[in-house]
Design a protein around this motif. Structure first.
Motif, PDB file in Angstrom:
ATOM      1  N   ASP A  82       0.831  -1.206   0.000  1.00 30.05           N
ATOM      2  CA  ASP A  82       0.000   0.000   0.000  1.00 30.05           C
ATOM      3  C   ASP A  82       0.867   1.258   0.000  1.00 30.05           C
ATOM      4  OD1 ASP A  82      -2.217  -1.642   0.030  1.00 30.05           O
ATOM      5  OD2 ASP A  82      -2.633  -1.349   2.172  1.00 30.05           O
ATOM      6  N   GLN A  83       1.940   1.248   0.780  1.00 26.78           N
ATOM      7  CA  GLN A  83       2.827   2.409   0.841  1.00 26.78           C
ATOM      8  C   GLN A  83       3.552   2.624  -0.480  1.00 26.78           C
ATOM      9  OE1 GLN A  83       5.221   1.467   4.279  1.00 26.78           O
ATOM     10  NE2 GLN A  83       3.853   2.570   5.671  1.00 26.78           N
ATOM     11  N   VAL A  84       3.944   1.526  -1.141  1.00 29.25           N
ATOM     12  CA  VAL A  84       4.632   1.648  -2.430  1.00 29.25           C
ATOM     13  C   VAL A  84       3.659   2.225  -3.466  1.00 29.25           C
ATOM     14  CG1 VAL A  84       5.641   0.337  -4.343  1.00 29.25           C
ATOM     15  CG2 VAL A  84       6.337  -0.153  -2.000  1.00 29.25           C
ATOM     16  N   GLU A  85       2.416   1.742  -3.462  1.00 29.34           N
ATOM     17  CA  GLU A  85       1.411   2.250  -4.398  1.00 29.34           C
ATOM     18  C   GLU A  85       1.110   3.724  -4.166  1.00 29.34           C
ATOM     19  OE1 GLU A  85      -2.183  -0.053  -4.542  1.00 29.34           O
ATOM     20  OE2 GLU A  85      -1.081  -1.922  -4.813  1.00 29.34           O
ATOM     21  N   ALA A  86       1.106   4.129  -2.905  1.00 33.62           N
ATOM     22  CA  ALA A  86       0.799   5.518  -2.573  1.00 33.62           C
ATOM     23  C   ALA A  86       1.876   6.467  -3.084  1.00 33.62           C
ATOM     24  CB  ALA A  86       0.633   5.677  -1.063  1.00 33.62           C
ATOM     25  N   GLY A  87       3.063   5.936  -3.285  1.00 34.18           N
ATOM     26  CA  GLY A  87       4.142   6.764  -3.802  1.00 34.18           C
ATOM     27  C   GLY A  87       4.802   7.572  -2.702  1.00 34.18           C
ATOM     28  N   GLY A  88       5.597   8.544  -3.121  1.00 35.37           N
ATOM     29  CA  GLY A  88       6.286   9.406  -2.166  1.00 35.37           C
ATOM     30  C   GLY A  88       7.618   8.849  -1.708  1.00 35.37           C
ATOM     31  N   ALA A  89       7.984   7.684  -2.180  1.00 36.62           N
ATOM     32  CA  ALA A  89       9.259   7.084  -1.796  1.00 36.62           C
ATOM     33  C   ALA A  89      10.305   7.377  -2.869  1.00 36.62           C
ATOM     34  CB  ALA A  89       9.105   5.585  -1.643  1.00 36.62           C
ATOM     35  N   THR A  90      11.540   7.409  -2.445  1.00 32.04           N
ATOM     36  CA  THR A  90      12.615   7.569  -3.425  1.00 32.04           C
ATOM     37  C   THR A  90      12.712   6.282  -4.238  1.00 32.04           C
ATOM     38  OG1 THR A  90      14.326   6.676  -1.975  1.00 32.04           O
ATOM     39  CG2 THR A  90      13.904   9.059  -1.839  1.00 32.04           C
ATOM     40  N   ASP A  91      13.407   6.361  -5.356  1.00 34.03           N
ATOM     41  CA  ASP A  91      13.564   5.168  -6.204  1.00 34.03           C
ATOM     42  C   ASP A  91      14.272   4.054  -5.442  1.00 34.03           C
ATOM     43  OD1 ASP A  91      12.306   6.435  -8.304  1.00 34.03           O
ATOM     44  OD2 ASP A  91      14.175   7.058  -9.288  1.00 34.03           O
ATOM     45  N   GLU A  92      15.257   4.426  -4.642  1.00 34.06           N
ATOM     46  CA  GLU A  92      16.006   3.432  -3.869  1.00 34.06           C
ATOM     47  C   GLU A  92      15.111   2.756  -2.836  1.00 34.06           C
ATOM     48  OE1 GLU A  92      19.789   3.200  -0.790  1.00 34.06           O
ATOM     49  OE2 GLU A  92      19.551   4.985  -2.046  1.00 34.06           O
ATOM     50  N   GLU A  93      14.307   3.548  -2.138  1.00 32.80           N
ATOM     51  CA  GLU A  93      13.390   2.985  -1.136  1.00 32.80           C
ATOM     52  C   GLU A  93      12.364   2.075  -1.790  1.00 32.80           C
ATOM     53  OE1 GLU A  93      13.148   6.356   2.382  1.00 32.80           O
ATOM     54  OE2 GLU A  93      11.857   6.574   0.628  1.00 32.80           O
ATOM     55  N   ALA A  94      11.846   2.486  -2.932  1.00 28.85           N
ATOM     56  CA  ALA A  94      10.854   1.684  -3.646  1.00 28.85           C
ATOM     57  C   ALA A  94      11.472   0.366  -4.118  1.00 28.85           C
ATOM     58  CB  ALA A  94      10.289   2.459  -4.824  1.00 28.85           C
ATOM     59  N   ALA A  95      12.711   0.427  -4.593  1.00 27.73           N
ATOM     60  CA  ALA A  95      13.381  -0.796  -5.050  1.00 27.73           C
ATOM     61  C   ALA A  95      13.600  -1.762  -3.884  1.00 27.73           C
ATOM     62  CB  ALA A  95      14.718  -0.448  -5.706  1.00 27.73           C
ATOM     63  N   LYS A  96      14.050  -1.245  -2.744  1.00 27.67           N
ATOM     64  CA  LYS A  96      14.253  -2.090  -1.562  1.00 27.67           C
ATOM     65  C   LYS A  96      12.929  -2.685  -1.085  1.00 27.67           C
ATOM     66  CE  LYS A  96      18.431   0.037   0.307  1.00 27.67           C
ATOM     67  NZ  LYS A  96      19.006   0.778   1.438  1.00 27.67           N
TER      68      LYS A  96
END
Length: 113
Positions: A82-96
Protein backbone atom coordinates in the motif's frame (compact mmCIF):
# COMPACT_ATOMS: atom_id res chain seq x y z
CA UNK A 1 20.36 12.92 9.99
CA UNK A 2 16.74 12.63 8.92
CA UNK A 3 14.54 9.99 10.55
CA UNK A 4 13.76 6.93 8.43
CA UNK A 5 10.66 7.14 6.27
CA UNK A 6 7.59 4.99 6.87
CA UNK A 7 8.31 2.91 3.78
CA UNK A 8 11.85 2.29 5.01
CA UNK A 9 10.53 1.18 8.40
CA UNK A 10 7.97 -1.12 6.79
CA UNK A 11 10.62 -2.60 4.51
CA UNK A 12 12.80 -3.38 7.51
CA UNK A 13 9.85 -4.97 9.30
CA UNK A 14 9.10 -7.30 6.37
CA UNK A 15 12.76 -8.25 6.06
CA UNK A 16 13.00 -8.97 9.79
CA UNK A 17 9.87 -11.13 9.78
CA UNK A 18 11.13 -13.18 6.82
CA UNK A 19 14.45 -13.75 8.62
CA UNK A 20 12.57 -14.68 11.78
CA UNK A 21 10.55 -17.30 9.91
CA UNK A 22 13.71 -18.76 8.36
CA UNK A 23 15.25 -18.95 11.82
CA UNK A 24 12.24 -20.86 13.15
CA UNK A 25 12.48 -23.29 10.23
CA UNK A 26 16.13 -23.98 11.05
CA UNK A 27 15.22 -24.49 14.70
CA UNK A 28 12.45 -26.93 13.75
CA UNK A 29 14.82 -28.99 11.59
CA UNK A 30 17.32 -29.05 14.46
CA UNK A 31 14.67 -30.15 16.95
CA UNK A 32 13.39 -32.89 14.66
CA UNK A 33 16.94 -34.11 14.14
CA UNK A 34 17.55 -34.27 17.91
CA UNK A 35 14.29 -36.17 18.40
CA UNK A 36 15.15 -38.66 15.66
CA UNK A 37 18.61 -39.18 17.12
CA UNK A 38 17.11 -39.66 20.58
CA UNK A 39 14.58 -42.20 19.31
CA UNK A 40 17.25 -44.20 17.45
CA UNK A 41 19.63 -44.32 20.38
CA UNK A 42 19.89 -47.69 22.10
CA UNK A 43 20.75 -46.20 25.47
CA UNK A 44 18.84 -47.56 28.42
CA UNK A 45 18.80 -44.08 29.92
CA UNK A 46 15.99 -43.62 32.43
CA UNK A 47 15.57 -40.04 31.24
CA UNK A 48 15.03 -41.02 27.60
CA UNK A 49 11.24 -41.05 27.86
CA UNK A 50 11.25 -37.62 29.51
CA UNK A 51 13.68 -36.22 26.93
CA UNK A 52 11.55 -37.53 24.06
CA UNK A 53 8.48 -35.91 25.59
CA UNK A 54 10.33 -32.60 26.02
CA UNK A 55 11.58 -32.63 22.41
CA UNK A 56 8.08 -33.39 21.09
CA UNK A 57 6.68 -30.52 23.16
CA UNK A 58 9.35 -28.16 21.83
CA UNK A 59 8.58 -29.21 18.24
CA UNK A 60 4.85 -28.60 18.77
CA UNK A 61 5.55 -25.16 20.24
CA UNK A 62 7.81 -24.24 17.33
CA UNK A 63 5.19 -25.38 14.80
CA UNK A 64 2.57 -23.29 16.61
CA UNK A 65 4.63 -20.16 15.90
CA UNK A 66 4.20 -20.40 12.13
CA UNK A 67 0.50 -19.52 11.55
CA UNK A 68 0.55 -16.23 13.49
CA UNK A 69 3.98 -15.37 12.08
CA UNK A 70 2.76 -15.93 8.52
CA UNK A 71 -0.22 -13.69 9.25
CA UNK A 72 2.10 -10.96 10.54
CA UNK A 73 4.21 -11.30 7.39
CA UNK A 74 1.11 -11.06 5.18
CA UNK A 75 -0.09 -7.96 7.07
CA UNK A 76 3.34 -6.31 6.85
CA UNK A 77 3.59 -7.09 3.12
CA UNK A 78 0.12 -5.64 2.51
CA UNK A 79 1.03 -2.48 4.40
CA UNK A 80 4.27 -2.14 2.44
CA UNK A 81 2.52 -2.72 -0.89
CA UNK A 82 0.00 0.00 0.00
CA UNK A 83 2.83 2.41 0.84
CA UNK A 84 4.63 1.65 -2.43
CA UNK A 85 1.41 2.25 -4.40
CA UNK A 86 0.80 5.52 -2.57
CA UNK A 87 4.14 6.76 -3.80
CA UNK A 88 6.29 9.41 -2.17
CA UNK A 89 9.26 7.08 -1.80
CA UNK A 90 12.62 7.57 -3.42
CA UNK A 91 13.56 5.17 -6.20
CA UNK A 92 16.01 3.43 -3.87
CA UNK A 93 13.39 2.98 -1.14
CA UNK A 94 10.85 1.68 -3.65
CA UNK A 95 13.38 -0.80 -5.05
CA UNK A 96 14.25 -2.09 -1.56
CA UNK A 97 10.56 -2.35 -0.72
CA UNK A 98 9.85 -4.38 -3.86
CA UNK A 99 12.77 -6.70 -3.08
CA UNK A 100 11.45 -7.24 0.45
CA UNK A 101 7.94 -7.95 -0.88
CA UNK A 102 9.32 -10.45 -3.40
CA UNK A 103 11.43 -12.19 -0.72
CA UNK A 104 8.41 -12.45 1.59
CA UNK A 105 6.18 -13.86 -1.13
CA UNK A 106 8.86 -16.33 -2.21
CA UNK A 107 9.33 -17.50 1.39
CA UNK A 108 5.61 -18.00 1.95
CA UNK A 109 5.22 -19.72 -1.43
CA UNK A 110 7.92 -22.26 -0.49
CA UNK A 111 6.00 -23.14 2.67
CA UNK A 112 2.80 -23.86 0.78
CA UNK A 113 4.53 -26.56 -1.27
Amino acid sequence: MAPPSQISISTSAVTRLVKEEASYHKELVSQESRLEKLLKSEDGDENKEYQVKQEKTAIEETRAVFPPLRQRIADAVQKLEDQVEAGGATDEEAAKAKEAIKAAKDATAEEKK
